[in-house]
Design an enzyme around this catalytic site. Structure first.
Site, mmCIF file in Angstrom:
data_model
loop_
_atom_site.group_PDB
_atom_site.id
_atom_site.type_symbol
_atom_site.label_atom_id
_atom_site.label_comp_id
_atom_site.label_asym_id
_atom_site.label_seq_id
_atom_site.Cartn_x
_atom_site.Cartn_y
_atom_site.Cartn_z
ATOM 1 N N CYS A 78 40.138 46.111 -14.880
ATOM 2 C CA CYS A 78 39.806 44.837 -15.531
ATOM 3 C C CYS A 78 38.303 44.554 -15.551
ATOM 4 O O CYS A 78 37.856 43.654 -16.262
ATOM 5 C CB CYS A 78 40.548 43.693 -14.858
ATOM 6 S SG CYS A 78 42.324 43.954 -14.768
ATOM 7 N N ASN B 264 46.886 38.588 -19.367
ATOM 8 C CA ASN B 264 45.819 39.418 -18.818
ATOM 9 C C ASN B 264 45.779 40.723 -19.611
ATOM 10 O O ASN B 264 46.695 41.531 -19.517
ATOM 11 C CB ASN B 264 46.106 39.687 -17.333
ATOM 12 C CG ASN B 264 45.036 40.535 -16.665
ATOM 13 O OD1 ASN B 264 44.190 41.118 -17.332
ATOM 14 N ND2 ASN B 264 45.087 40.602 -15.352
ATOM 15 N N HIS C 135 36.938 37.243 -16.219
ATOM 16 C CA HIS C 135 38.129 38.022 -16.564
ATOM 17 C C HIS C 135 39.335 37.082 -16.605
ATOM 18 O O HIS C 135 39.548 36.272 -15.715
ATOM 19 C CB HIS C 135 38.339 39.125 -15.529
ATOM 20 C CG HIS C 135 39.668 39.796 -15.665
ATOM 21 N ND1 HIS C 135 40.120 40.274 -16.865
ATOM 22 C CD2 HIS C 135 40.639 40.049 -14.750
ATOM 23 C CE1 HIS C 135 41.328 40.798 -16.683
ATOM 24 N NE2 HIS C 135 41.663 40.672 -15.415
HETATM 25 N N1 ACO Z 1 59.334 34.237 -12.046
HETATM 26 C C1 ACO Z 1 59.924 33.476 -11.097
HETATM 27 N N2 ACO Z 1 59.657 33.617 -9.782
HETATM 28 C C2 ACO Z 1 58.774 34.557 -9.429
HETATM 29 C C3 ACO Z 1 58.139 35.395 -10.369
HETATM 30 C C4 ACO Z 1 58.452 35.204 -11.726
HETATM 31 N N3 ACO Z 1 57.897 35.933 -12.709
HETATM 32 N N4 ACO Z 1 57.297 36.224 -9.717
HETATM 33 C C5 ACO Z 1 57.408 35.933 -8.407
HETATM 34 N N5 ACO Z 1 58.297 34.933 -8.239
HETATM 35 C C6 ACO Z 1 58.704 34.290 -6.992
HETATM 36 C C7 ACO Z 1 58.521 35.180 -5.777
HETATM 37 O O1 ACO Z 1 59.631 36.018 -5.623
HETATM 38 C C8 ACO Z 1 58.401 34.146 -4.681
HETATM 39 O O2 ACO Z 1 59.698 33.718 -4.333
HETATM 40 P P1 ACO Z 1 60.082 33.428 -2.799
HETATM 41 O O3 ACO Z 1 59.168 32.303 -2.389
HETATM 42 O O4 ACO Z 1 61.502 33.036 -2.880
HETATM 43 O O5 ACO Z 1 59.803 34.701 -2.076
HETATM 44 C C9 ACO Z 1 57.688 32.986 -5.349
HETATM 45 O O6 ACO Z 1 57.844 33.187 -6.765
HETATM 46 C C10 ACO Z 1 56.232 32.886 -4.991
HETATM 47 O O7 ACO Z 1 55.649 34.183 -5.162
HETATM 48 P P2 ACO Z 1 54.137 34.412 -4.836
HETATM 49 O O8 ACO Z 1 53.806 35.858 -5.033
HETATM 50 O O9 ACO Z 1 53.802 33.768 -3.542
HETATM 51 O O10 ACO Z 1 53.475 33.558 -5.993
HETATM 52 P P3 ACO Z 1 51.971 33.213 -6.200
HETATM 53 O O11 ACO Z 1 51.787 31.760 -6.270
HETATM 54 O O12 ACO Z 1 51.083 34.005 -5.288
HETATM 55 O O13 ACO Z 1 51.721 33.741 -7.674
HETATM 56 C C11 ACO Z 1 50.734 35.586 -8.845
HETATM 57 C C12 ACO Z 1 51.888 35.123 -7.955
HETATM 58 C C13 ACO Z 1 50.783 34.820 -10.136
HETATM 59 C C14 ACO Z 1 50.877 37.077 -9.107
HETATM 60 C C15 ACO Z 1 49.432 35.286 -8.099
HETATM 61 O O14 ACO Z 1 49.443 35.824 -6.799
HETATM 62 C C16 ACO Z 1 48.247 35.813 -8.829
HETATM 63 O O15 ACO Z 1 47.924 35.364 -9.891
HETATM 64 N N6 ACO Z 1 47.534 36.789 -8.259
HETATM 65 C C17 ACO Z 1 46.407 37.360 -8.893
HETATM 66 C C18 ACO Z 1 46.861 38.587 -9.479
HETATM 67 C C19 ACO Z 1 46.353 38.812 -10.852
HETATM 68 O O16 ACO Z 1 45.965 37.954 -11.571
HETATM 69 N N7 ACO Z 1 46.397 40.065 -11.156
HETATM 70 C C20 ACO Z 1 46.009 40.502 -12.408
HETATM 71 C C21 ACO Z 1 45.437 41.827 -12.281
HETATM 72 S S1 ACO Z 1 44.093 41.818 -11.252
HETATM 73 C C22 ACO Z 1 42.955 41.228 -12.047
HETATM 74 O O17 ACO Z 1 43.028 41.281 -13.228
HETATM 75 C C23 ACO Z 1 41.932 40.679 -11.247
#
Ligand code: ACO
Length: 330
Positions: free
Chosen positions: A124, A287, A257
Site C-alpha cells: 500500500c 482499500n 493511504h
Molecule cells: N462483519 C461482521 N463482523 C466482523 C467482520 C465483518 N466483516 N469482521 C470481523 N468481524 C467481527 C470479529 O469476528 C469480531 O467479533 P468478536 O468480537 O465476536 O470476536 C468483531 O467483529 C470485532 O473484530 P475486530 O477485529 O476487533 O474489529 P476491529 O474494530 O479491529 O476492526 C478492522 C477490524 C476493520 C480490520 C480494523 O482492525 C482495521 O481497520 N485494521 C486496519 C487494517 C487495514 O486497514 N488494513 C488494510 C491493509 S493495511 C493498510 O492498507 C495499511
C-alpha cells in the site's frame, strides 16, 4: 548532444485514474457473501471502516488494463503523449505476471518502446515509493518525463471466506505524469520499512515447480496493522515536513493511504489537521492498496478541490511493513 545540467525539481503535470465497471455496494457484497454462508453487514463495514462500496475487475481485466486506462487520462491531462515518456514505474502487488513487469506491459499497451520501465513492490506504500524514485531520477538527470502508476486487482488475492479482510479491499488504478521543472513540485520525500512486521499483512504463497505453493491469499492481523499505521503516518508526516522546513499548518490537503476512515481520522487528529482538509475516497473505493493515493489525488483534482499551487501531502502505509510520504506543491 550535451543534455545540460540536471533539473532541480520534478512536478506533477497531470493526473488520471480508472475504476472497473463493476461497483459493489456493501449490501450487494453482503448478499454475495451470505450465499456462501459468510455473515457480515453494511452496518459493521461502515462503522468499522467507513467503506460503502468498492469496484471489482472483470476476470478478463488485468492490472495493466486498469493502469493503462489511468495512464492515458494522466497523459492527456499533462498535455503529453506516451512518446514523451522516458520512465514508466508501476506500483503494484497484483501484477499481470510473475515477470515481465506490469510497467513493460503498460508500455506495450501504450504503443511505445525505449523508455525505462519497471515495477515497485511496497504494497500500500507502493505509489509513494514509486513517486519518490521518479522524483530522484528526474532530479539526478536520469529522466525528464515519468509516468508513475499505482494499479491493483486485489480482488484476485482476497479470501472471500474471511470476512475480516474480504470486505476491505477494491480494485482500481491512479497515475501521474511527473516532469522536470525549474520550480517545485515535489518538496520533500521520506520512506521507511520495518521487516520485523512481515507477518501481520502478507500474501505468503509463491509460484514454484509449476504450481502455487503456500497460501496465495491475503492475510492480515487487522488490529496490529491499525496500531502501527496510525503511529507511522504521524511520524512520517512530521519527518517529511521537517525536511521541507514546513509545518502541518502549511498542508492544504492531506491524502493518506485510504485503508480505513478511522486511520485517516486518527492521523488527522494527531497532526491537528481538520478533516475538511483530508481527501477521503475509502468510502467509494475501499482499500485499493498502491492505487489508493493516486486515485484519491485524481478524484480531488478533477472535482476541483485541489488546485494548482496547493500544498499536498501524500502518505502510504502497508505490508512490509512499509510507509512513506511525499510533500508537494501541486
Ligand atoms: N462483519 C461482521 N463482523 C466482523 C467482520 C465483518 N466483516 N469482521 C470481523 N468481524 C467481527 C470479529 O469476528 C469480531 O467479533 P468478536 O468480537 O465476536 O470476536 C468483531 O467483529 C470485532 O473484530 P475486530 O477485529 O476487533 O474489529 P476491529 O474494530 O479491529 O476492526 C478492522 C477490524 C476493520 C480490520 C480494523 O482492525 C482495521 O481497520 N485494521 C486496519 C487494517 C487495514 O486497514 N488494513 C488494510 C491493509 S493495511 C493498510 O492498507 C495499511
Amino acid at each position: 548532444m550535451n543534455p545540460g545540467p540536471a533539473p532541480r525539481h520534478s512536478r506533477i503535470t497531470g493526473t488520471g485514474s480508472h475504476l472497473p465497471a463493476l461497483r459493489l455496494s456493501n449490501q450487494q457484497l453482503v448478499e454475495r457473501l451470505a450465499a456462501d454462508g459468510i455473515e457480515t453487514s453494511d452496518d459493521w463495514i461502515v462503522e468499522r471502516t467507513g467503506i460503502r462500496a468498492r469496484h471489482f475487475a472483470d476476470p478478463a481485466e488485468h492490472c495493466s488494463d486498469l493502469a493503462t486506462a489511468a495512464a492515458r487520462k494522466a497523459l492527456e491531462a499533462a498535455g503529453c503523449t506516451a512518446a514523451d515518456l522516458d520512465l514508466i514505474i508501476v506500483a503494484t502487488s497484483t501484477p499481470d505476471m510473475v515477470f515481465p513487469s506490469t510497467a513493460c506491459i503498460v508500455q506495450r499497451k501504450l504503443g511505445v518502446h525505449g523508455a525505462a520501465a519497471f515495477d515497485v513492490q511496497a504494497v500500500c506504500s507502493g505509489f509513494v515509493y514509486a513517486l519518490t524514485l521518479a522524483d530522484a531520477m528526474i532530479r539526478s538527470g536520469g529522466a525528464r518525463c515519468a509516468l508513475v502508476i499505482g494499479s491493483e486487482v486485489f480482488s484476485r488475492i482476497l479470501d472471500f471466506k474471511d470476512r475480516t479482510t474480504c470486505v476491505l479491499f477494491g480494485d482500481g488504478a491512479g497515475a501521474v505524469v511527473l516532469q522536470a521543472s525549474d520550480t517545485p513540485g515535489i518538496v520533500a520525500t521520506d520512506l521507511h520499512a520495518d521487516g520485523r512486521h512481515v507477518d501481520i499483512l502478507c500474501t505468503p504463497g509463491t509460484v514454484s515447480g509449476g504450481a502455487v505453493t503456500g497460501d496465495p491469499l491475503l492475510r492480515m492481523d487487522g488490529q496490529a496493522v491499525f496500531k502501527l499505521a496510525v503511529g507511522v503516518l504521524e511520524d512520517v508526516a512530521r519527518s517529511t515536513l521537517a525536511k521541507a522546513g514546513r509545518s502541518a499548518d502549511d498542508i492544504d490537503w492531506l491524502i493518506p493511504h485510504q485503508a480505513n476512515i478511522r486511520i485517516l481520522q486518527a492521523t488527522a487528529k494527531r497532526l491537528k489537521i481538520p478533516m475538511e482538509k483530508v481527501v477521503v475516497t475509502v468510502d467509494a473505493h475501499g482499500n485499493t492498496s498502491a492505487a489508493s493515493v493516486p486515485l484519491a489525488l485524481d478524484t480531488a483534482v478533477r472535482s476541483g478541490r485541489i488546485a494548482r499551487g496547493d500544498t499536498v501531502m501524500l502518505q502510504g502505509v502497508g505490508g512490509g511493513f512499509t510507509w512513506g510520504a511525499v510533500l508537494l506543491d501541486f
